[in-house]
Design an enzyme around this catalytic site. Structure first.
Site, PDB file in Angstrom:
ATOM      1  CG  ASP A  17      -1.782   1.171   1.357  1.00 53.60           C
ATOM      2  OD1 ASP A  17      -2.687   1.302   0.521  1.00 53.60           O
ATOM      3  OD2 ASP A  17      -1.587   1.985   2.289  1.00 53.60           O
ATOM      4  CD  GLU A  28      -2.219   2.241  -3.414  1.00 56.14           C
ATOM      5  OE1 GLU A  28      -3.396   2.540  -3.689  1.00 56.14           O
ATOM      6  OE2 GLU A  28      -1.790   2.187  -2.240  1.00 56.14           O
TER       7      GLU A  28
END
Length: 769
Positions: free
Chosen positions: A399, A435
């Site tokens: 993330d 990401e």
């Protein structure tokens, strides 16, 4: 004294303070604190123990005595107390006197699996210099393998904050230390016996080009599944149940990407609204499987349950990828709670601003872990290796990965984090997905991560959404996305599978909502519909939300088929979101992070909706087609140059007139696009060293509202074509078998995809329904 003078006095005392006052108390009036438990006759002893490994590890000590070794890195701390809790919650504090390279350690004989524990760390309280030690706060071991307990469901009590939360001068509230004991209100670490060698497990080791990722939430996927026993729903055991595994196998995915399963905490503002952090992007324990997903108990049993889930998925040929949140923690900013790292060494773990009271925030969540620091880098890499070697997982999706790649300020692809991963003998062999952005300046880094990494490709998402909603991006941009995004990834030895293609993700509209809503509807989140993105690139097909209009609903079903077909025919690694294959809706909520209810959970009532069942059947069929045809799973980028004896290119683009596109065509929008994929000479060889060959395909994508007459390319491209998929049809059993001659004109329905196989004496693909 005036109020302003009082506030200035508080500032001055804090700035001038060089050492703690009596018992480490600040000059500001303290709130009454706890007394240390008195000595007891049965009080455990502490032997020196060892500084490694960090965390709590069961072992045999001197003279064959069994016990647990505790080791905690706490740079700059003045003292550390190990706190043991019995079944009644009574606390015993043991001072750790051994200090090796800033690691406090000790061996406690007789302590074994199931023991609940935490730490109290002593040191200076001086927020102006970033020092926030407060021994009144029980701290979770960053290396705890299991966590027992949760926070109050009505909001975080003031005792869990290191500062006096209700101090009258709010602008200096975080500078006044709170002396109240937090132990009754916070979860505890649990000692776990880890002795599983995984000798009975066989990892699928699916190559990247053959991978299909299925993003799911452990609870949301299982909470309403009728085939899973009720007591297992919402748990790791529920995901391991044969009914859940069967759906994944029949669908044809190769990997599940689990939304965060590290132990996480809920934000106070959500708890006070009767909500929770459902997605889990608020980690507090990087080694512990989230206790809320355990069906078997939280005194360490969750570890074994997680492992059994991984084994069950591996046995079905499915890899397990974890969505991990190493960029920030649940402790938020200076006004957030003190749960673990903030009280162990605030300056050593977090990025601070020049005003050390404040946190550098590249995540939008209040804090950012300082990955340049060796101890932080060690924490992250130790955690990653643990999940691979001791918990059996096959990869990670990071993330806000750009935050991890920042050196001191800027994103740096030569950063310590990326360098360590690249050389680590365990981590460089697992699947690594970035990401590739964060919320700081210069944080958007799509296409910039080094080899070994794949990336979420949001440019693919945007181009495909724009095409099917009628915004019609330039053909050049759409062409790059459909063919593997070579403009982003064809450097440094990267391959088409560096692009994780997705149309939807957990964050945003579901696939069904993408064709049903043009505006977000997040009222249930309690934030006045201000949260969530405004940039949805969606089209509601003529009505906002649910409707009884049969024409609108028919168009929506067709758009769902178009989007799913486009995704699964594109070059790269496709990622589906759980439930999209069944037309799942969140009622227009594009930020359901706090919806641990029917909004966030999958609806499995397929028999009640034939359209949803047909979409599921089409998705299975497309994934089967992808599995059988290597031309759809390329290991190298298309060259666009002539290949083989017939001189045909491996990739060609055609207009609706059946002619190859010109340079001018590439820079103009178009509603109709033909994509020819040649299977004659696919780069690479099979396991026996033989040249890989396959059928060739022509995909016609038509986003216009009216039918178009499309001229099929004739020889030398093809003598004849056979229909494989036609998204204009509700039921796909009517598509295969129809044969067309090369050069023939066919009618392509408005807003549809037509997939044809070149049938010049080639073997007909065995595509199951």
């Amino acid at each position: 004294m005036s109020s302003a003078a009082e506030q200035e006095a508080v500032h001055e005392r804090a700035r001038a303070r060089k050492a703690p006052g009596p018992a480490g108390r600040p000059d500001a009036p303290p709130v009454a604190g706890p007394e240390a438990p008195s000595a007891r006759p049965d009080r455990p002893v502490v032997w020196p123990g060892a500084p490694t490994p960090l965390g709590a590890r069961c072992r045999v000590g001197p003279d064959g005595v069994a016990g647990t070794n505790f080791a905690l890195w706490a740079g700059g701390a003045e003292a550390v107390e190990l706190c043991l809790f019995d079944a009644a919650g009574r606390e015993t504090r043991l001072e750790l006197t051994e200090l090796t390279h800033e690691i406090w350690h000790g061996f406690v004989p007789g302590v074994g699996p199931g023991q609940r524990y935490g730490y109290r760390v002593h040191g200076r309280w001086d927020p102006w210099t970033g020092a926030r030690w407060n021994p009144a706060k029980l701290l979770l071991d960053p290396y705890a393998r299991a966590v027992d307990g949760d926070f109050a469901r009505l909001g975080l009590p003031p005792e869990v904050y290191g500062h006096v939360r209700d101090w009258p001068q709010q602008h200096v509230a975080d500078t006044v230390r709170d002396e109240r004991d937090s132990a009754p209100y916070v979860p505890k670490g649990v000692v776990v016996q880890d002795d599983d060698d995984w000798s009975d497990d066989r990892r699928p080791k699916t190559p990247w080009p053959d991978s299909v990722i299925y993003e799911l939430h452990v609870k949301g996927f299982t909470a309403r599944h009728p085939g899973i026993p009720e007591h297992l729903r919402g748990t790791y055991a529920g995901l391991a149940h044969p009914a859940a595994v069967e759906h994944l196998v029949r669908l044809g995915v190769t990997a599940v990407e689990l939304l965060p399963v590290h132990q996480f905490a809920h934000e106070d503002h959500l708890l006070r609204r009767g909500l929770t952090n459902y997605w889990g992007y608020n980690s507090i324990g990087y080694f512990a499987p989230h206790a809320g997903y355990s069906s078997s108990g939280t005194a360490g049993q969750q570890v074994g349950e997680f492992k059994r889930m991984v084994r069950a998925l591996h046995a079905a040929g499915i890899e397990v990828i974890l969505d991990v949140v190493y960029n920030h923690t649940a402790e938020a900013g200076e006004l957030g709670p003190t749960l673990s790292l903030k009280g162990i060494d605030n300056r050593g773990y977090y990025r601070l601003q020049s005003d050390a009271r404040r946190y550098a925030d590249y995540t939008g969540c209040g804090n950012t872990l300082h990955v340049v620091q060796p101890q932080v880098l060690r924490l992250i890499t130790d955690s990653l290796r643990y999940w691979v070697t001791e918990m059996g997982v096959d990869g990670f999706r990071f993330d806000l990965a750009a935050a991890l790649a920042r050196s001191f300020h800027d994103v740096d692809m030569l950063s310590p984090f990326l360098a360590v991963i690249a050389q680590d003998p365990v981590l460089r062999r697992v699947k690594l997905i970035a990401e590739p952005w964060d919320v700081g300046n210069g944080g958007y880094q799509v296409g910039a991560f080094p080899p070994l990494w794949t990336e979420w490709n949001d440019r693919y998402r945007d181009a495909v959404r724009d095409f099917w909603r009628g915004a019609l991006p330039d053909v050049r941009d759409l062409g790059y996305r459909l063919s593997g995004s070579s403009d982003l990834y064809a450097w440094g030895g990267r391959r088409p599978y560096a692009s994780v293609n997705f149309v939807t993700a957990h964050d945003g509209f579901t696939l069904r909502d993408l064709v049903s809503y043009e505006r977000k509807h997040n009222e249930a989140n309690g934030e006045g519909n201000r949260d969530g993105t405004h940039d949805n690139r969606s089209w509601n097909c003529g009505a906002e939300g649910e409707t009884d209009d049969p024409a609108v609903n028919a168009l929506r079903r067709r758009q769902l088929r178009n989007l799913m077909t486009t995704l699964l025919l594109s070059t790269g690694v496709p990622m589906l979101v759980a439930g999209d294959e069944m037309g799942r809706t969140q009622g227009g909520n594009n930020n359901a992070y706090c919806q641990d209810n029917e909004i966030g959970w999958l609806d499995w009532s397929l028999p009640d909706d034939p359209g949803r069942a047909q979409l599921l059947a089409l998705t299975r069929r497309l994934l089967d087609l992808r599995h059988r045809h290597p031309v759809l799973r390329r290991r190298a980028f298309f060259s666009g140059r002539p290949q083989g004896a017939d001189g045909l290119r491996d990739l060609a683009w055609f207009t609706a007139g059946g002619t190859e596109m010109t340079e001018a065509d590439w820079y103009a929008p178009a509603a109709t696009l033909g994509l020819y994929l040649s299977g004659r000479d696919i780069p690479g060889r099979d396991a026996r060293g033989e040249q890989v060959t396959d059928d060739s395909f022509l995909a016609v994508l038509h986003a216009g509202p009216r039918p178009v007459e499309y001229r099929l390319p004739g020889p030398p491209w093809a003598e004849s074509y056979e229909r494989v998929v036609d998204t204009a049809l509700e039921e796909q059993s009517g598509a295969p078998g129809t044969v067309h001659r090369g050069g023939e004109t066919v009618t392509v329905a408005g807003r549809s995809v037509l997939l044809l196989r070149v049938a010049d004496g080639q073997t007909r693909p065995d595509v199951s329904t």
